[in-house]
Design a protein around this motif. Structure first.
Motif, PDB file in Angstrom:
ATOM      1  N   GLY A   9       0.812  -1.209   0.000  1.00  0.00           N
ATOM      2  CA  GLY A   9       0.000   0.000   0.000  1.00  0.00           C
ATOM      3  C   GLY A   9       0.849   1.264   0.000  1.00  0.00           C
ATOM      4  N   ARG A  10       0.540   2.185   0.908  1.00  0.00           N
ATOM      5  CA  ARG A  10       1.263   3.464   0.964  1.00  0.00           C
ATOM      6  C   ARG A  10       2.676   3.323   1.520  1.00  0.00           C
ATOM      7  NH1 ARG A  10       1.641   4.879   6.076  1.00  0.00           N
ATOM      8  NH2 ARG A  10       0.117   4.193   7.613  1.00  0.00           N
ATOM      9  N   GLY A  11       2.994   2.131   2.049  1.00  0.00           N
ATOM     10  CA  GLY A  11       4.341   1.903   2.581  1.00  0.00           C
ATOM     11  C   GLY A  11       4.303   0.977   3.772  1.00  0.00           C
ATOM     12  N   GLU A  60      -2.316   1.942  -4.515  1.00  0.00           N
ATOM     13  CA  GLU A  60      -0.983   2.314  -4.038  1.00  0.00           C
ATOM     14  C   GLU A  60      -1.024   3.082  -2.717  1.00  0.00           C
ATOM     15  OE1 GLU A  60       1.163   4.397  -7.038  1.00  0.00           O
ATOM     16  OE2 GLU A  60       1.275   2.673  -8.391  1.00  0.00           O
ATOM     17  N   ASP A  61      -2.180   3.632  -2.342  1.00  0.00           N
ATOM     18  CA  ASP A  61      -2.263   4.451  -1.135  1.00  0.00           C
ATOM     19  C   ASP A  61      -3.127   3.842  -0.043  1.00  0.00           C
ATOM     20  OD1 ASP A  61      -0.643   6.634  -2.074  1.00  0.00           O
ATOM     21  OD2 ASP A  61      -2.296   7.193  -3.396  1.00  0.00           O
ATOM     22  N   GLU A  63      -3.947   1.333   3.238  1.00  0.00           N
ATOM     23  CA  GLU A  63      -3.190   0.987   4.434  1.00  0.00           C
ATOM     24  C   GLU A  63      -2.499  -0.367   4.233  1.00  0.00           C
ATOM     25  OE1 GLU A  63      -2.671   2.674   7.420  1.00  0.00           O
ATOM     26  OE2 GLU A  63      -3.437   4.314   6.175  1.00  0.00           O
ATOM     27  N   SER A 238       5.782   1.876  -8.151  1.00  0.00           N
ATOM     28  CA  SER A 238       4.686   2.827  -8.297  1.00  0.00           C
ATOM     29  C   SER A 238       4.528   3.213  -9.766  1.00  0.00           C
ATOM     30  CB  SER A 238       4.939   4.085  -7.451  1.00  0.00           C
ATOM     31  OG  SER A 238       3.967   5.081  -7.686  1.00  0.00           O
ATOM     32  N   LYS A 243       6.766   9.775  -6.787  1.00  0.00           N
ATOM     33  CA  LYS A 243       6.344   9.103  -5.555  1.00  0.00           C
ATOM     34  C   LYS A 243       7.438   8.151  -5.072  1.00  0.00           C
ATOM     35  CE  LYS A 243       2.051   7.863  -4.943  1.00  0.00           C
ATOM     36  NZ  LYS A 243       0.741   7.157  -5.013  1.00  0.00           N
ATOM     37  N   ALA A 247       9.436   8.297  -1.449  1.00  0.00           N
ATOM     38  CA  ALA A 247       9.516   7.124  -0.563  1.00  0.00           C
ATOM     39  C   ALA A 247      10.964   6.784  -0.247  1.00  0.00           C
ATOM     40  CB  ALA A 247       8.828   5.938  -1.224  1.00  0.00           C
ATOM     41  N   VAL A 258       6.270   7.832   8.003  1.00  0.00           N
ATOM     42  CA  VAL A 258       5.995   7.143   6.748  1.00  0.00           C
ATOM     43  C   VAL A 258       6.225   5.639   6.897  1.00  0.00           C
ATOM     44  CG1 VAL A 258       6.592   6.966   4.298  1.00  0.00           C
ATOM     45  CG2 VAL A 258       6.660   9.196   5.439  1.00  0.00           C
TER      46      VAL A 258
END
Length: 280
Positions: A9-11, A60-61, A63, A238, A243, A247, A258
């Motif tokens: 997801g977002r990381g 990609e964003d 949780e 990504s 982006k 990251a 992050v």
């Protein structure tokens, strides 16, 4: 067998622990461009594939999350193990194929069809046929027919395999308007260990895999083609290069807003960002 899936997801931050500190030092040194510890000197080793599945732009964003489930046998089973009569053991790891579904692992619905099958062709000459690749169930922005386009890859881990599938029908014209007819070509490809062959084909295509050596192990992966390319920067993936750069900078600075700390770990041995890292 079991199936583990980690959705970045977002990381996401996670740990991978082996049986020895040497294994951890090996990867840290490799990331820094230093001579790594030879595998022959490692007390333990693992043979496997690490497969990444790109998320949709929306995915990609989300949780980050972790999921565990069970694979689905595609060959006959008894009480304890797959029936390997004919020298074949096939397992559906992710997605849908041959009328079966692995439903424990949630998939990004915006990706369309997805399939991952593990096939063990133990005996030379044994074969297995896949059809209904990715499943025929309706997916967002896609019809439910068997003509949906898929991109399918066949990777050979050990041994050698022959892949055969029919191509698209085409009209043959012998010069007489009254004698034109439709024929279908057949594609046959030999794939060696360590190689992957990739094709675009319809989801209704029957893909036959035949082992040309004893002990042939094959991974079949595929899905609906992405509408836009994906880029990589080290362990980040990504649709956006900017982006990826953000990251990478956050990881370099160990920005815990992050990339949070791993629970139950000292977090004093994070693998550093390679010195030469740029999106590709």
């Amino acid at each position: 067998g079991g199936v583990n899936a980690m959705v970045a997801g977002r990381g996401v931050t996670h740990s991978e622990r082996g049986q020895s500190r040497d294994i951890q030092d090996h990867w840290k040194q490799a990331a820094n461009g230093e001579p790594a510890i030879p595998e022959s000197q490692m007390p333990t080793s693992m043979h496997g594939l690490q497969l990444w599945m790109a998320l949709s732009r929306q995915g990609e964003d989300v949780e980050p999350s972790f999921h565990h489930g069970s694979s689905v046998p595609m060959t006959k089973t008894d009480d304890t193990k797959h029936n390997t009569t004919g020298g074949v053991e096939a397992t559906l790891v992710v997605g849908r194929c041959n009328g079966l579904e692995q439903s424990d692992i949630p998939l990004d619905v915006d990706l369309g069809r997805v399939v991952f099958v593990d096939i063990d062709l133990a005996q030379r000459g044994s074969s297995f046929t896949l059809h209904d690749l990715g499943g025929s169930r309706h997916q967002p922005n896609e019809g439910a027919d068997a003509t949906a386009e898929l991109q399918v890859g066949v990777y050979v881990s050990t041994g050698q395999v022959e892949a055969t599938f029919p191509g698209a029908p085409h009209e043959d014209d012998d010069g007489d308007d009254n004698h034109s007819h439709s024929t279908t070509t057949t594609t046959t490809t030999t794939i060696d260990a360590g190689q992957m062959a990739v094709w675009n084909m319809s989801s209704g295509t029957q893909l036959q895999l035949t082992g040309l050596q004893n002990g042939t192990r094959v991974a079949v992966v595929g899905g609906t083609p992405l509408s836009e390319p994906r880029h990589l920067l080290w362990n980040f993936c990504s649709h956006s290069k900017s982006k990826l750069q953000r990251a990478a900078q956050a990881w370099k600075e160990l920005d815990r807003t992050v990339f949070p700390k791993v629970v139950g770990e000292s977090n004093d041995d994070s693998i550093p960002l390679p010195t030469r890292s740029s999106p590709r």
